[in-house]
Motif scaffolding. Structure first.
Motif, PDB file in Angstrom:
ATOM      1  N   VAL A  95      -3.414  -6.735   6.994  1.00 38.99           N
ATOM      2  CA  VAL A  95      -2.295  -6.466   6.350  1.00 38.99           C
ATOM      3  C   VAL A  95      -2.423  -6.852   4.995  1.00 38.99           C
ATOM      4  CG1 VAL A  95       0.212  -6.354   6.304  1.00 38.99           C
ATOM      5  CG2 VAL A  95      -0.878  -6.626   8.456  1.00 38.99           C
ATOM      6  N   PRO A  96      -2.181  -5.853   3.945  1.00 36.96           N
ATOM      7  CA  PRO A  96      -2.236  -6.209   2.484  1.00 36.96           C
ATOM      8  C   PRO A  96      -1.239  -7.185   2.194  1.00 36.96           C
ATOM      9  CG  PRO A  96      -2.456  -3.845   2.766  1.00 36.96           C
ATOM     10  CD  PRO A  96      -2.197  -4.352   4.078  1.00 36.96           C
ATOM     11  N   GLU A  97      -1.370  -7.960   1.299  1.00 38.21           N
ATOM     12  CA  GLU A  97      -0.374  -9.014   1.057  1.00 38.21           C
ATOM     13  C   GLU A  97       1.056  -8.376   0.342  1.00 38.21           C
ATOM     14  OE1 GLU A  97      -2.310  -9.991  -3.581  1.00 38.21           O
ATOM     15  OE2 GLU A  97      -2.349 -11.710  -1.868  1.00 38.21           O
ATOM     16  N   GLN A  98       0.707  -7.025   0.139  1.00 38.41           N
ATOM     17  CA  GLN A  98       2.182  -6.414  -0.335  1.00 38.41           C
ATOM     18  C   GLN A  98       3.203  -6.117   0.391  1.00 38.41           C
ATOM     19  OE1 GLN A  98      -1.151  -5.503  -1.443  1.00 38.41           O
ATOM     20  NE2 GLN A  98      -0.941  -6.391  -3.283  1.00 38.41           N
ATOM     21  N   TYR A  99       2.868  -6.528   1.819  1.00 36.40           N
ATOM     22  CA  TYR A  99       3.840  -6.087   3.026  1.00 36.40           C
ATOM     23  C   TYR A  99       4.163  -7.119   3.677  1.00 36.40           C
ATOM     24  CZ  TYR A  99       2.309  -1.238   2.121  1.00 36.40           C
ATOM     25  OH  TYR A  99       1.991   0.114   1.677  1.00 36.40           O
ATOM     26  N   ASP A 109       7.428  -4.240  -3.192  1.00 35.50           N
ATOM     27  CA  ASP A 109       7.816  -3.758  -4.278  1.00 35.50           C
ATOM     28  C   ASP A 109       8.288  -2.343  -4.039  1.00 35.50           C
ATOM     29  OD1 ASP A 109       5.474  -1.963  -3.851  1.00 35.50           O
ATOM     30  OD2 ASP A 109       4.255  -3.563  -5.121  1.00 35.50           O
ATOM     31  N   THR A 110       8.610  -1.459  -5.064  1.00 30.39           N
ATOM     32  CA  THR A 110       8.988  -0.444  -5.068  1.00 30.39           C
ATOM     33  C   THR A 110       7.966   0.669  -5.037  1.00 30.39           C
ATOM     34  OG1 THR A 110       9.533  -0.073  -7.271  1.00 30.39           O
ATOM     35  CG2 THR A 110      11.191  -0.769  -5.708  1.00 30.39           C
ATOM     36  N   HIS A 111       6.527   0.412  -5.107  1.00 29.11           N
ATOM     37  CA  HIS A 111       5.398   1.251  -5.485  1.00 29.11           C
ATOM     38  C   HIS A 111       4.683   1.884  -4.400  1.00 29.11           C
ATOM     39  CE1 HIS A 111       5.745   0.077  -9.554  1.00 29.11           C
ATOM     40  NE2 HIS A 111       5.489  -1.138  -9.406  1.00 29.11           N
ATOM     41  N   GLN A 137      -5.234   4.958 -15.334  1.00 27.99           N
ATOM     42  CA  GLN A 137      -5.045   4.031 -16.448  1.00 27.99           C
ATOM     43  C   GLN A 137      -4.267   3.165 -15.898  1.00 27.99           C
ATOM     44  OE1 GLN A 137      -6.126   4.322 -19.807  1.00 27.99           O
ATOM     45  NE2 GLN A 137      -7.277   6.111 -18.852  1.00 27.99           N
ATOM     46  N   TRP A 138      -3.369   3.017 -14.999  1.00 26.48           N
ATOM     47  CA  TRP A 138      -2.447   2.170 -14.299  1.00 26.48           C
ATOM     48  C   TRP A 138      -2.530   2.107 -12.673  1.00 26.48           C
ATOM     49  CZ3 TRP A 138       1.942   2.183 -11.601  1.00 26.48           C
ATOM     50  CH2 TRP A 138       2.713   1.032 -11.238  1.00 26.48           C
ATOM     51  N   MET A 139      -2.311   1.273 -11.967  1.00 25.12           N
ATOM     52  CA  MET A 139      -2.280   1.237 -10.631  1.00 25.12           C
ATOM     53  C   MET A 139      -1.506   0.177 -10.054  1.00 25.12           C
ATOM     54  SD  MET A 139      -5.658   2.772  -8.859  1.00 25.12           S
ATOM     55  CE  MET A 139      -6.690   1.506  -9.370  1.00 25.12           C
ATOM     56  N   PRO A 140      -0.358   0.285  -9.120  1.00 26.79           N
ATOM     57  CA  PRO A 140       0.238  -0.911  -8.760  1.00 26.79           C
ATOM     58  C   PRO A 140      -0.647  -1.822  -8.105  1.00 26.79           C
ATOM     59  CG  PRO A 140       1.231   1.249  -7.967  1.00 26.79           C
ATOM     60  CD  PRO A 140      -0.127   1.712  -8.498  1.00 26.79           C
ATOM     61  N   ALA A 141       0.020  -3.108  -8.171  1.00 26.85           N
ATOM     62  CA  ALA A 141      -1.015  -4.193  -7.535  1.00 26.85           C
ATOM     63  C   ALA A 141      -1.265  -4.002  -6.115  1.00 26.85           C
ATOM     64  CB  ALA A 141      -0.139  -5.447  -7.637  1.00 26.85           C
ATOM     65  N   GLY A 142      -2.592  -4.118  -5.925  1.00 26.87           N
ATOM     66  CA  GLY A 142      -3.153  -4.059  -4.418  1.00 26.87           C
ATOM     67  C   GLY A 142      -3.749  -2.648  -4.230  1.00 26.87           C
ATOM     68  N   PHE A 143      -3.821  -1.774  -5.105  1.00 27.39           N
ATOM     69  CA  PHE A 143      -4.402  -0.343  -5.122  1.00 27.39           C
ATOM     70  C   PHE A 143      -5.506  -0.386  -5.856  1.00 27.39           C
ATOM     71  CE2 PHE A 143      -0.144   1.078  -4.137  1.00 27.39           C
ATOM     72  CZ  PHE A 143      -0.266   1.972  -3.179  1.00 27.39           C
ATOM     73  N   VAL A 152     -15.925  20.975  -5.434  1.00 23.08           N
ATOM     74  CA  VAL A 152     -14.781  20.337  -5.489  1.00 23.08           C
ATOM     75  C   VAL A 152     -14.647  18.901  -5.635  1.00 23.08           C
ATOM     76  CG1 VAL A 152     -13.665  22.430  -4.696  1.00 23.08           C
ATOM     77  CG2 VAL A 152     -13.839  20.654  -3.227  1.00 23.08           C
ATOM     78  N   ALA A 153     -13.884  18.241  -5.997  1.00 22.40           N
ATOM     79  CA  ALA A 153     -13.654  16.640  -6.106  1.00 22.40           C
ATOM     80  C   ALA A 153     -12.397  16.187  -5.567  1.00 22.40           C
ATOM     81  CB  ALA A 153     -13.823  16.149  -7.495  1.00 22.40           C
ATOM     82  N   ALA A 154     -12.580  15.162  -5.140  1.00 21.20           N
ATOM     83  CA  ALA A 154     -11.387  14.374  -4.386  1.00 21.20           C
ATOM     84  C   ALA A 154     -11.649  12.588  -4.763  1.00 21.20           C
ATOM     85  CB  ALA A 154     -11.310  14.521  -2.903  1.00 21.20           C
ATOM     86  N   GLN A 155     -10.427  12.295  -5.428  1.00 15.17           N
ATOM     87  CA  GLN A 155     -10.586  10.906  -5.495  1.00 15.17           C
ATOM     88  C   GLN A 155      -9.204  10.315  -5.088  1.00 15.17           C
ATOM     89  OE1 GLN A 155     -12.354   8.360  -7.962  1.00 15.17           O
ATOM     90  NE2 GLN A 155     -11.105   7.516  -6.298  1.00 15.17           N
ATOM     91  N   GLY A 156      -9.206   9.291  -4.189  1.00 16.44           N
ATOM     92  CA  GLY A 156      -8.297   8.756  -3.319  1.00 16.44           C
ATOM     93  C   GLY A 156      -7.933   7.172  -3.599  1.00 16.44           C
ATOM     94  N   TYR A 157      -6.748   6.809  -3.632  1.00 13.43           N
ATOM     95  CA  TYR A 157      -6.417   5.392  -3.942  1.00 13.43           C
ATOM     96  C   TYR A 157      -5.496   4.863  -2.756  1.00 13.43           C
ATOM     97  CZ  TYR A 157      -7.431   6.738  -8.773  1.00 13.43           C
ATOM     98  OH  TYR A 157      -8.016   7.625  -9.722  1.00 13.43           O
ATOM     99  N   SER A 158      -5.776   3.743  -2.588  1.00 11.88           N
ATOM    100  CA  SER A 158      -5.236   2.997  -1.423  1.00 11.88           C
ATOM    101  C   SER A 158      -4.988   1.538  -1.533  1.00 11.88           C
ATOM    102  CB  SER A 158      -6.078   3.197  -0.111  1.00 11.88           C
ATOM    103  OG  SER A 158      -5.686   2.290   0.989  1.00 11.88           O
ATOM    104  N   ASP A 159      -3.946   1.227  -0.781  1.00 12.44           N
ATOM    105  CA  ASP A 159      -3.530  -0.417  -0.841  1.00 12.44           C
ATOM    106  C   ASP A 159      -3.966  -1.024   0.450  1.00 12.44           C
ATOM    107  OD1 ASP A 159      -1.691   0.667   0.752  1.00 12.44           O
ATOM    108  OD2 ASP A 159      -0.090  -0.481  -0.111  1.00 12.44           O
ATOM    109  N   GLY A 160      -4.847  -0.326   1.186  1.00 20.25           N
ATOM    110  CA  GLY A 160      -5.533  -1.002   2.390  1.00 20.25           C
ATOM    111  C   GLY A 160      -4.685  -0.144   3.824  1.00 20.25           C
TER     112      GLY A 160
END
Length: 203
Positions: free
Chosen positions: A67-71, A95-97, A172-178, A195-203
């Motif tokens: 479990v990520p520390e943001q939860y 947080d609100t992100h 340029q910017w991501m919330p903490a944990g991502f 085609v390209a795909a870029q994903g972002y995750s906080d876990g």
């Protein structure tokens, strides 16, 4: 909007099998056979995607391991889903992100029976829920067989030497944990542009 599906899942010979069948609207099926994922389209064609993917209830698997520390995870009392006793849990963001989750876990099998993605006000944005459940069903590999199709196409991963790999996407910017995950270039047939795909995750 509500969509109903039939889900079959089994581990046979150490391999994981899964079949998702849409029961309303156009007939679409997704088959998982080990690491191979196949999408069956309404026009009788299929697309193979050779990569590991979690099923629609994969959230439970991720939470069980880390479990990520943001939860925060909170036990939220008893519940009942598909006629089965369940324990309610809340996965609350700090947080609100990011979104929160409400989960219902089967008391007998620990299976995730229901999950909701909720916004900051607690309003459910997405819900996945079993309405009937049969455990230890007598499934075989034949239940996950791939039917004959008119046409088959592959989403092939581009070779590392392909010029497209010289391109990159950076936030340029991501919330903490991502963090950035799964940057992927694929080509659906030799006559199509990659085609390209870029994903972002906080876990």
């Amino acid at each position: 909007e509500v969509s109903t599906m039939e889900v079959s899942h089994a581990v046979i010979g150490g391999r994981e099998f899964q079949r998702l069948t849409h029961l309303d609207g156009r007939l679409v099926e997704v088959l998982r056979r080990g690491d191979e994922v196949v999408c069956l389209h309404p026009n009788g064609t299929l697309t193979r995607i050779n990569r590991k993917q979690a099923g629609p209830l994969g959230l439970g698997e991720r939470i069980a391991h880390d479990v990520p520390e943001q939860y925060n995870i909170l036990v939220d009392g008893d519940g009942r889903v598909a006629g089965r006793a369940a324990t309610r849990m809340r996965v609350a963001p700090l947080d609100t992100h990011r979104y929160g989750y409400r989960l219902w876990l089967d008391n007998e099998s620990n299976l995730l029976l229901k999950s909701e993605v909720v916004d900051g006000s607690g309003v459910a944005l997405e819900r996945v829920e079993f309405v009937t459940l049969t455990l230890a069903a007598p499934l075989t590999e034949q239940d996950f067989s791939i039917p004959e199709t008119v046409k088959e196409s592959d989403l092939t991963q581009l070779a590392d030497s392909h010029p497209s790999h010289q391109l990159s996407v950076e936030a340029q910017w991501m919330p903490a944990g991502f963090t950035s995950v799964d940057q992927d270039w694929r080509q659906g047939g030799s006559d199509r542009e990659p085609v390209a795909a870029q994903g972002y995750s906080d876990g």
